[in-house]
Motif scaffolding. Sequence first.
Motif, PDB file in Angstrom:
ATOM      1  N   VAL A  24       3.992 -16.972 -15.167  1.00 17.29           N
ATOM      2  CA  VAL A  24       2.619 -16.481 -15.215  1.00 17.29           C
ATOM      3  C   VAL A  24       1.705 -17.563 -15.769  1.00 17.29           C
ATOM      4  N   SER A  25       0.557 -17.729 -15.157  1.00 17.68           N
ATOM      5  CA  SER A  25      -0.457 -18.637 -15.690  1.00 17.68           C
ATOM      6  C   SER A  25      -1.831 -17.996 -15.533  1.00 17.68           C
ATOM      7  N   GLY A  26      -2.755 -18.417 -16.378  1.00 19.77           N
ATOM      8  CA  GLY A  26      -4.106 -17.884 -16.308  1.00 19.77           C
ATOM      9  C   GLY A  26      -4.346 -16.714 -17.242  1.00 19.77           C
ATOM     10  N   PHE A  27      -3.305 -16.177 -17.812  1.00 22.05           N
ATOM     11  CA  PHE A  27      -3.438 -15.134 -18.819  1.00 22.05           C
ATOM     12  C   PHE A  27      -2.130 -15.044 -19.576  1.00 22.05           C
ATOM     13  N   MET A  28      -2.160 -14.386 -20.709  1.00 21.84           N
ATOM     14  CA  MET A  28      -0.948 -14.228 -21.507  1.00 21.84           C
ATOM     15  C   MET A  28      -0.211 -12.979 -21.028  1.00 21.84           C
ATOM     16  N   SER A  29       0.982 -13.171 -20.523  1.00 23.45           N
ATOM     17  CA  SER A  29       1.742 -12.045 -19.984  1.00 23.45           C
ATOM     18  C   SER A  29       2.028 -11.003 -21.057  1.00 23.45           C
ATOM     19  N   ALA A  30       2.018 -11.441 -22.338  1.00 25.09           N
ATOM     20  CA  ALA A  30       2.291 -10.500 -23.419  1.00 25.09           C
ATOM     21  C   ALA A  30       1.232  -9.413 -23.519  1.00 25.09           C
ATOM     22  N   SER A  31       0.051  -9.655 -22.979  1.00 25.14           N
ATOM     23  CA  SER A  31      -1.028  -8.686 -23.080  1.00 25.14           C
ATOM     24  C   SER A  31      -1.052  -7.710 -21.923  1.00 25.14           C
ATOM     25  N   TYR A  32      -0.111  -7.836 -21.000  1.00 26.58           N
ATOM     26  CA  TYR A  32      -0.061  -6.975 -19.827  1.00 26.58           C
ATOM     27  C   TYR A  32       1.300  -6.292 -19.717  1.00 26.58           C
ATOM     28  N   CYS A  33       1.317  -5.181 -19.010  1.00 22.90           N
ATOM     29  CA  CYS A  33       2.584  -4.672 -18.498  1.00 22.90           C
ATOM     30  C   CYS A  33       2.971  -5.566 -17.325  1.00 22.90           C
ATOM     31  N   MET A  34       4.270  -5.773 -17.179  1.00 22.28           N
ATOM     32  CA  MET A  34       4.767  -6.605 -16.091  1.00 22.28           C
ATOM     33  C   MET A  34       5.807  -5.827 -15.302  1.00 22.28           C
ATOM     34  N   ALA A  35       5.908  -6.135 -14.028  1.00 27.51           N
ATOM     35  CA  ALA A  35       6.802  -5.347 -13.188  1.00 27.51           C
ATOM     36  C   ALA A  35       7.335  -6.154 -12.022  1.00 27.51           C
ATOM     37  N   TRP A  36       8.381  -5.609 -11.444  1.00 25.34           N
ATOM     38  CA  TRP A  36       8.935  -6.108 -10.183  1.00 25.34           C
ATOM     39  C   TRP A  36       8.843  -4.987  -9.145  1.00 25.34           C
ATOM     40  N   PHE A  37       8.358  -5.357  -7.977  1.00 25.22           N
ATOM     41  CA  PHE A  37       8.334  -4.485  -6.812  1.00 25.22           C
ATOM     42  C   PHE A  37       9.139  -5.151  -5.710  1.00 25.22           C
ATOM     43  N   ARG A  38       9.462  -4.388  -4.690  1.00 25.38           N
ATOM     44  CA  ARG A  38      10.119  -4.963  -3.529  1.00 25.38           C
ATOM     45  C   ARG A  38       9.637  -4.261  -2.272  1.00 25.38           C
ATOM     46  N   GLN A  39       9.755  -4.989  -1.163  1.00 22.81           N
ATOM     47  CA  GLN A  39       9.360  -4.441   0.116  1.00 22.81           C
ATOM     48  C   GLN A  39      10.324  -4.913   1.181  1.00 22.81           C
ATOM     49  N   ALA A  40      11.022  -3.959   1.780  1.00 21.88           N
ATOM     50  CA  ALA A  40      11.938  -4.251   2.879  1.00 21.88           C
ATOM     51  C   ALA A  40      11.171  -4.191   4.186  1.00 21.88           C
ATOM     52  N   PRO A  41      11.660  -4.857   5.216  1.00 21.42           N
ATOM     53  CA  PRO A  41      10.971  -4.830   6.517  1.00 21.42           C
ATOM     54  C   PRO A  41      10.757  -3.404   7.012  1.00 21.42           C
ATOM     55  N   GLY A  42       9.518  -3.103   7.390  1.00 18.75           N
ATOM     56  CA  GLY A  42       9.210  -1.783   7.928  1.00 18.75           C
ATOM     57  C   GLY A  42       9.054  -0.688   6.896  1.00 18.75           C
ATOM     58  N   LYS A  43       9.107  -1.052   5.615  1.00 16.66           N
ATOM     59  CA  LYS A  43       8.993  -0.049   4.545  1.00 16.66           C
ATOM     60  C   LYS A  43       7.829  -0.376   3.624  1.00 16.66           C
ATOM     61  N   GLY A  44       7.438   0.595   2.826  1.00 19.25           N
ATOM     62  CA  GLY A  44       6.374   0.391   1.859  1.00 19.25           C
ATOM     63  C   GLY A  44       6.864  -0.354   0.636  1.00 19.25           C
ATOM     64  N   ARG A  45       5.919  -0.776  -0.187  1.00 15.00           N
ATOM     65  CA  ARG A  45       6.269  -1.498  -1.411  1.00 15.00           C
ATOM     66  C   ARG A  45       6.761  -0.509  -2.455  1.00 15.00           C
ATOM     67  N   GLU A  46       7.900  -0.826  -3.039  1.00 14.64           N
ATOM     68  CA  GLU A  46       8.586   0.084  -3.960  1.00 14.64           C
ATOM     69  C   GLU A  46       8.674  -0.535  -5.350  1.00 14.64           C
ATOM     70  N   GLY A  47       8.321   0.223  -6.381  1.00 13.28           N
ATOM     71  CA  GLY A  47       8.487  -0.252  -7.745  1.00 13.28           C
ATOM     72  C   GLY A  47       9.951  -0.280  -8.121  1.00 13.28           C
ATOM     73  N   VAL A  48      10.385  -1.382  -8.712  1.00  8.52           N
ATOM     74  CA  VAL A  48      11.789  -1.553  -9.083  1.00  8.52           C
ATOM     75  C   VAL A  48      11.981  -1.403 -10.594  1.00  8.52           C
ATOM     76  N   ALA A  49      11.197  -2.148 -11.355  1.00  9.77           N
ATOM     77  CA  ALA A  49      11.337  -2.138 -12.812  1.00  9.77           C
ATOM     78  C   ALA A  49      10.035  -2.606 -13.443  1.00  9.77           C
ATOM     79  N   ALA A  50       9.758  -2.091 -14.639  1.00 10.63           N
ATOM     80  CA  ALA A  50       8.546  -2.475 -15.348  1.00 10.63           C
ATOM     81  C   ALA A  50       8.816  -2.524 -16.837  1.00 10.63           C
ATOM     82  N   MET A  51       7.989  -3.320 -17.525  1.00  6.92           N
ATOM     83  CA  MET A  51       8.116  -3.444 -18.973  1.00  6.92           C
ATOM     84  C   MET A  51       6.723  -3.538 -19.569  1.00  6.92           C
ATOM     85  N   ASP A  52       6.475  -2.821 -20.684  1.00  4.16           N
ATOM     86  CA  ASP A  52       5.163  -2.907 -21.311  1.00  4.16           C
ATOM     87  C   ASP A  52       5.198  -3.879 -22.494  1.00  4.16           C
TER      88      ASP A  52
END
Length: 121
Positions: A24-52
């Motif tokens: 991450v650049s341009g801001f401090m990641s510690a001040s945000y929630c961060m997450a991973w999403f994924r998107q398979a072909p032909g499917k919508g974007r799915e939340g995988v994991a998040a951390m506050d």
Amino acid sequence: QVQLVESGGGSVQVGGSLRLSCEVSGFMSASYCMAWFRQAPGKGREGVAAMDNDERTAYADSVKGRFTISRDNAKNTLYLQMNSLKPEDTAMYFCAAGRALLLHQRYWDYWGQGTQVTVSS
């Protein structure tokens, strides 16, 4: 300028492991929630994991017990350790920064370009 840059994707066989990173650049990641999403072909974007900011986590049911999200605030980097990978984990994985520990994309403000994960049997 806010930037999230993912790395660590690749091709792996069923049962294998990968570790994704998001710098991450341009801001401090510690001040945000961060997450991973994924998107398979032909499917919508799915939340995988998040951390506050307090390191509380949320996981999709499909990855609980197999994936672990973590962050290194000193390095401004987010990680996703993925173990026991399955073919259905094949997708483009995106890093995101936002304000709520909720696994729906409308709560997330900044996105990376993604890194491809392919799991083959």
